[in-house]
Design an enzyme around this catalytic site. Structure first.
Site, PDB file in Angstrom:
ATOM      1  N   CYS A 142       0.830  -1.209   0.000  1.00 27.59           N
ATOM      2  CA  CYS A 142       0.000   0.000   0.000  1.00 27.59           C
ATOM      3  C   CYS A 142       0.864   1.258   0.000  1.00 27.59           C
ATOM      4  O   CYS A 142       1.564   1.525  -0.962  1.00 27.59           O
ATOM      5  CB  CYS A 142      -0.984  -0.037   1.157  1.00 27.59           C
ATOM      6  N   LYS A 163     -11.989   8.298  -1.341  1.00 28.31           N
ATOM      7  CA  LYS A 163     -11.263   7.122  -0.877  1.00 28.31           C
ATOM      8  C   LYS A 163     -11.744   5.868  -1.603  1.00 28.31           C
ATOM      9  O   LYS A 163     -12.949   5.682  -1.810  1.00 28.31           O
ATOM     10  CB  LYS A 163     -11.451   6.941   0.630  1.00 28.31           C
ATOM     11  N   SER A 192      -7.643  -0.039   0.127  1.00 22.27           N
ATOM     12  CA  SER A 192      -8.055   0.989   1.073  1.00 22.27           C
ATOM     13  C   SER A 192      -7.032   2.115   1.057  1.00 22.27           C
ATOM     14  O   SER A 192      -5.962   2.001   1.647  1.00 22.27           O
ATOM     15  CB  SER A 192      -8.169   0.400   2.490  1.00 22.27           C
ATOM     16  N   HIS A 235      -4.269  -4.354   0.116  1.00 17.94           N
ATOM     17  CA  HIS A 235      -3.984  -4.938   1.428  1.00 17.94           C
ATOM     18  C   HIS A 235      -4.391  -6.413   1.437  1.00 17.94           C
ATOM     19  O   HIS A 235      -5.338  -6.805   2.112  1.00 17.94           O
ATOM     20  CB  HIS A 235      -4.748  -4.186   2.520  1.00 17.94           C
ATOM     21  N   GLU A 237      -3.062  -8.695   2.900  1.00 24.28           N
ATOM     22  CA  GLU A 237      -2.821  -9.280   4.228  1.00 24.28           C
ATOM     23  C   GLU A 237      -3.990  -9.065   5.179  1.00 24.28           C
ATOM     24  O   GLU A 237      -4.029  -9.667   6.264  1.00 24.28           O
ATOM     25  CB  GLU A 237      -1.547  -8.677   4.841  1.00 24.28           C
ATOM     26  N   ARG A 249     -14.205   3.154  12.271  1.00 25.22           N
ATOM     27  CA  ARG A 249     -13.313   4.207  12.766  1.00 25.22           C
ATOM     28  C   ARG A 249     -13.618   5.539  12.093  1.00 25.22           C
ATOM     29  O   ARG A 249     -13.703   6.577  12.756  1.00 25.22           O
ATOM     30  CB  ARG A 249     -11.864   3.807  12.501  1.00 25.22           C
TER      31      ARG A 249
END
Length: 301
Positions: A142, A163, A192, A235, A237, A249
């Protein structure tokens, strides 16, 4: 084959419950097999969660893997206990005289800053420069991938209109590359981020190859032709609930944001998300370890 991790590392208990093959250092040193030495620069705020995610993926290999974690000396993380860093982490000063078979540099929540404005940018530059002569192959994730593209190849990033967050379809365009050996022609992975690298500049760069494409998310996998650097823009992972945690969040911060794309079953945020990318993540990491690291690294440094 096992992955070698410290006995008291919190990630160990989680991985043992998942029946991941782990081995303690004492037992590993008695085996007449040269383990791979992997260095991880963990820039993510939730370091313990990221440790677990990366160790899980590194474990899916017939190779014995020894891992060192380092944190930045020029910036002190606010989201991890100092005792955890003191117990399980080193710094670049501690390891800069060593050689490693592989290096992983994670993402970091600093996309809104220019690279040179990041507190630890000069330290990261030193590590990336050091990796040219002390590491067989490096894998960047990323923001780490964006930093690598900028430092190694002069390719900058730019702000997206909004985003990108969710699960996106990727299509292989270079299926014969060793990194994607065994990967389906079409696969889904998490992205992301608020920024993108200049993909046209990547495509035109004579030292880089793009392995896949997506109409919405752009390429996931970019490799240098000398196989020294692997850039992963998403991502892979992530756990199944990682995007959910990010979404909650952002909502708690009062940020106006849509639910992650193609993430919740039936696009219903009240339903538990499903991991659609686990097999792809394992395969990509396994291929990197085998073809880019193990097959290329010298037996003795």
């Amino acid at each position: 084959m096992p992955i070698n991790v410290p006995k008291q590392l919190p990630a160990r208990a989680i991985l043992e419950k998942e029946n991941i093959f782990l081995m303690e250092t004492d037992r590993a040193t008695t085996q007449d097999i040269r383990p791979l030495k992997i260095l991880i620069l963990n820039l993510m705020p939730d370091k313990e969660r990221t440790e677990t995610q990366l160790l899980r993926l590194l474990s899916n290999s017939p190779l014995q893997v020894m891992v060192d974690f380092i944190h930045t000396e020029t910036y002190q993380s606010k989201n991890v206990q100092k005792s955890h860093l003191e117990k399980f982490y080193l710094t670049f000063s501690d390891i800069k005289s060593k050689r490693y078979d592989g290096l992983i540099i994670t993402g970091a929540p600093v996309e809104h800053l220019k690279f040179e404005e990041v507190d630890y940018w000069n330290e990261l530059v030193n590590i990336m420069e050091w990796s040219k002569t002390h590491v067989t192959s490096s894998l960047y994730i990323c923001w780490g991938a964006q930093a690598a593209l900028y430092y190694h190849y002069g390719i900058n990033k730019f702000e997206r209109d909004k985003k990108i967050s969710g699960i996106y379809v990727q299509r292989l365009i270079n299926p014969t590359n060793k990194l994607v050996r065994g990967l389906n022609d079409v696969f889904r992975v998490p992205h992301s981020r608020y920024t993108d690298s200049d993909y046209q500049a990547i495509a035109q760069h004579h030292d880089l190859t793009i392995l896949d494409e997506s109409d919405e998310a752009g390429p996931l996998l970019i490799v240098s032709n000398d196989e020294k650097n692997v850039m992963i823009t998403g991502h892979i992972e992530y756990d199944a609930d990682s995007l959910l945690r990010e979404y909650e969040r952002d909502l708690a911060k009062g940020i106006t944001i849509h639910p992650p794309h193609n993430y919740f079953p039936n696009n219903d945020p009240n339903q538990a998300p499903i991991n659609y990318w686990r097999s792809e993540a394992y395969l990509i990491f396994s291929n990197w370890l085998n073809y880019f690291v193990y097959q290329e690294t010298p037996y003795t440094w």
